[in-house]
Scaffold this motif. Sequence first.
Motif, PDB file in Angstrom:
ATOM      1  N   VAL A   4       0.749  -1.317  -0.204  1.00 46.54           N
ATOM      2  CA  VAL A   4      -0.238   0.028   0.051  1.00 46.54           C
ATOM      3  C   VAL A   4       1.009   1.206  -0.031  1.00 46.54           C
ATOM      4  CG1 VAL A   4      -1.680   1.225   1.302  1.00 46.54           C
ATOM      5  CG2 VAL A   4      -1.899  -1.103   1.071  1.00 46.54           C
ATOM      6  N   ILE A   5       0.419   2.223  -0.825  1.00 47.97           N
ATOM      7  CA  ILE A   5       1.174   3.538  -0.950  1.00 47.97           C
ATOM      8  C   ILE A   5       0.083   4.437  -0.673  1.00 47.97           C
ATOM      9  CG2 ILE A   5       2.457   4.833  -2.618  1.00 47.97           C
ATOM     10  CD1 ILE A   5       3.259   2.744  -4.335  1.00 47.97           C
ATOM     11  N   ASP A   6       0.881   5.431   0.408  1.00 50.63           N
ATOM     12  CA  ASP A   6      -0.007   6.745   0.606  1.00 50.63           C
ATOM     13  C   ASP A   6       0.070   7.822  -0.358  1.00 50.63           C
ATOM     14  OD1 ASP A   6      -1.162   4.930   2.584  1.00 50.63           O
ATOM     15  OD2 ASP A   6       0.138   6.209   4.179  1.00 50.63           O
ATOM     16  N   VAL A   7      -0.737   8.365  -1.122  1.00 53.60           N
ATOM     17  CA  VAL A   7      -0.460   9.297  -1.957  1.00 53.60           C
ATOM     18  C   VAL A   7      -0.973  10.501  -1.287  1.00 53.60           C
ATOM     19  CG1 VAL A   7      -0.881  10.238  -4.148  1.00 53.60           C
ATOM     20  CG2 VAL A   7      -0.410   7.793  -4.067  1.00 53.60           C
ATOM     21  N   PRO A   8      -0.464  11.686  -0.833  1.00 50.52           N
ATOM     22  CA  PRO A   8      -1.008  12.878  -0.265  1.00 50.52           C
ATOM     23  C   PRO A   8      -2.050  13.312  -1.509  1.00 50.52           C
ATOM     24  CG  PRO A   8       1.301  12.818  -0.185  1.00 50.52           C
ATOM     25  CD  PRO A   8       1.167  11.519  -1.031  1.00 50.52           C
ATOM     26  N   VAL A   9      -3.061  13.549  -0.450  1.00 44.94           N
ATOM     27  CA  VAL A   9      -4.351  14.291  -1.471  1.00 44.94           C
ATOM     28  C   VAL A   9      -4.072  15.840  -1.461  1.00 44.94           C
ATOM     29  CG1 VAL A   9      -6.872  14.945  -1.397  1.00 44.94           C
ATOM     30  CG2 VAL A   9      -6.051  12.577  -0.851  1.00 44.94           C
ATOM     31  N   GLU A  10      -3.704  16.195  -2.790  1.00 44.72           N
ATOM     32  CA  GLU A  10      -3.228  17.560  -3.049  1.00 44.72           C
ATOM     33  C   GLU A  10      -4.360  18.289  -4.122  1.00 44.72           C
ATOM     34  OE1 GLU A  10       0.829  17.143  -3.457  1.00 44.72           O
ATOM     35  OE2 GLU A  10       1.194  17.160  -1.459  1.00 44.72           O
ATOM     36  N   ALA A  11      -4.241  17.433  -5.147  1.00 45.66           N
ATOM     37  CA  ALA A  11      -4.980  18.218  -6.200  1.00 45.66           C
ATOM     38  C   ALA A  11      -6.508  18.124  -6.181  1.00 45.66           C
ATOM     39  CB  ALA A  11      -4.610  17.222  -7.659  1.00 45.66           C
TER      40      ALA A  11
END
Length: 531
Positions: free
Chosen positions: A228-235
């Motif tokens: 599991v990779i955590d992708v920061p929510v930015e867009a």
Amino acid sequence: MPSSDSSSAPLAGEFDFVVVSNRLPVDRITDENGEPSFRTSPGGLVTALEPVMREADGAWIGWTGSADDHAEPFEHDGIHLLPVALSDTDIELYYEGFSNDTLWPLYHDVIAPPAYHREWWERYVIVNQRFADRAAEATAEGGTVWVQDYQLQLVPKMLREKRPDLTIGFFNHIPFPAYGIYSQLPWRTQIIQGLLGADVIGFQRTADAGNFSRAVRRLLGYQAKGTVIDVPVEAESDVASAKHRISSVGRAGGDKLVRTVVAKAFPISIDAARYEELARRPDIQARAKEIRDGLGNPKVVMLGVDRLDYTKGIGHRLKAFGELLADKTIEVEDVTLVQVASPSRERVQTYQTLRDEIELTVGRINGDYSTISHTAISYLHHGYPREEMVALYLAADIMLVTALRDGMNLVAKEYVASRFDNDGVLVLSEFAGASDELRTALRVNPHDIEGLKEAMLQATAMTKAERSRRMRAMRKRVQENDVARWSSSFLAALATPSDDLALPKANLRMQTRSEARQDERTEAREIEETQ
Ligand code: GDG
């Protein structure tokens, strides 16, 4: 008509399930009346996805294979096909250039040197956007899109930006290289960002998924634990995507809001039952006998079947075979090698050079060792119908798969699936994905020519009982893990991306500050280790 202008608000299309691949699963042909029409191209992917496609009334987006083909959407064998047009320049820069002369050699451990040209990259971006736009306009609200392979790695992010409501999967059919190699790519960050637009990213081997996660940690500093990779929510699109999946989102005390992406192995397979069915056909068995007769009935027939590609280790195989003849360990009357090298990527220079090298080697070995009645290597630069391939598998005592690097290698699995007689020996490179599963093959390092020669001899000397024991184990594996199992397990993971870690079903969660610090430590350790 939905607009394809990337700045306008997208309209949802009509299909709940959409597959996107560079090529459509059909070939353009001319029928008996001289009319152009399409024929389903035989391939595992279409077999695997056909039932899902029919059930979901799905659509397939891709190129027809002809330049400047602006064909309208059409239906073929019950599947909706939505063509994407490619011009001559697109084919030259995006397909032959960036896909086949940059990414292909880079992802196969730089066996051939990758060429880096900004013009090729720019066209790759343009063409990926075209595929993403097509998928955005074709897919229904809340639908699922499954993107295939290295030609389209930017599509997941481009699609998410336009359609945050969609569930997006990506499957990489070729290896993903170690960071030391991947980091050569001038556009390394854009590519992994492109892939991270997906909810699930599938690879052939666990090692490929690990290489990808490491590249994400090194280049973007995101936390990647297990699969599991955590992708920061930015867009904006990420927030919209997240909102679509759970009822509320927010930020607390410096913790980061993250979207979770699963990156893991889903080893592809074949329609094993179909291969066995063909192999049991009396006409195909008769053809196998005819092939052996035609070769002068040698004691041992060895076989290689590959696209003529530098990743397949054809040269290493020929070298080992030639040396066995030179050493007089084997005699040309006793052992014949049949090498099918199907034409591939013939407009790319590296492939033209490879063909010259292989054919020079075959010519030399045949010149030195063939007799009037026995040819050392029967070399066939053709494509054959699947029935003929199965007859060749049945005719071969020993199958040689000596790839220097290969995502999976379906030929190895096809040989096993065809041998319902539990006979035959598979010599299999440890650098092919298939070697993770086919543990009772004779596994080789194709760079080690002495080791390869020994394995070839061991295969010729193997007792019937041992051949049978090894083949039975491999057949069990291939029958159980067939291509239908592959697609259903991928689609199941796509339906519940975080399930395997027992996270909430939504693919959004808060990353705590302490997790982020832990991640920084992992990254620092990795940097130290690789310096
Ligand atoms: C890529 C990855 C991965 C070959 N010649 C003829 C013919 N073939 C068929 C074989 C087999 C297929 O083509 C080749 O598949 P491979 O897996 O061996 O290799 P790639 O083409 O490089 O495929 C690979 C695969 O994608 C799937 O994910 O396994 O690692 O590189 O099915 O039988 N078929 C016919 N005539 C030929 O002359 N009919």
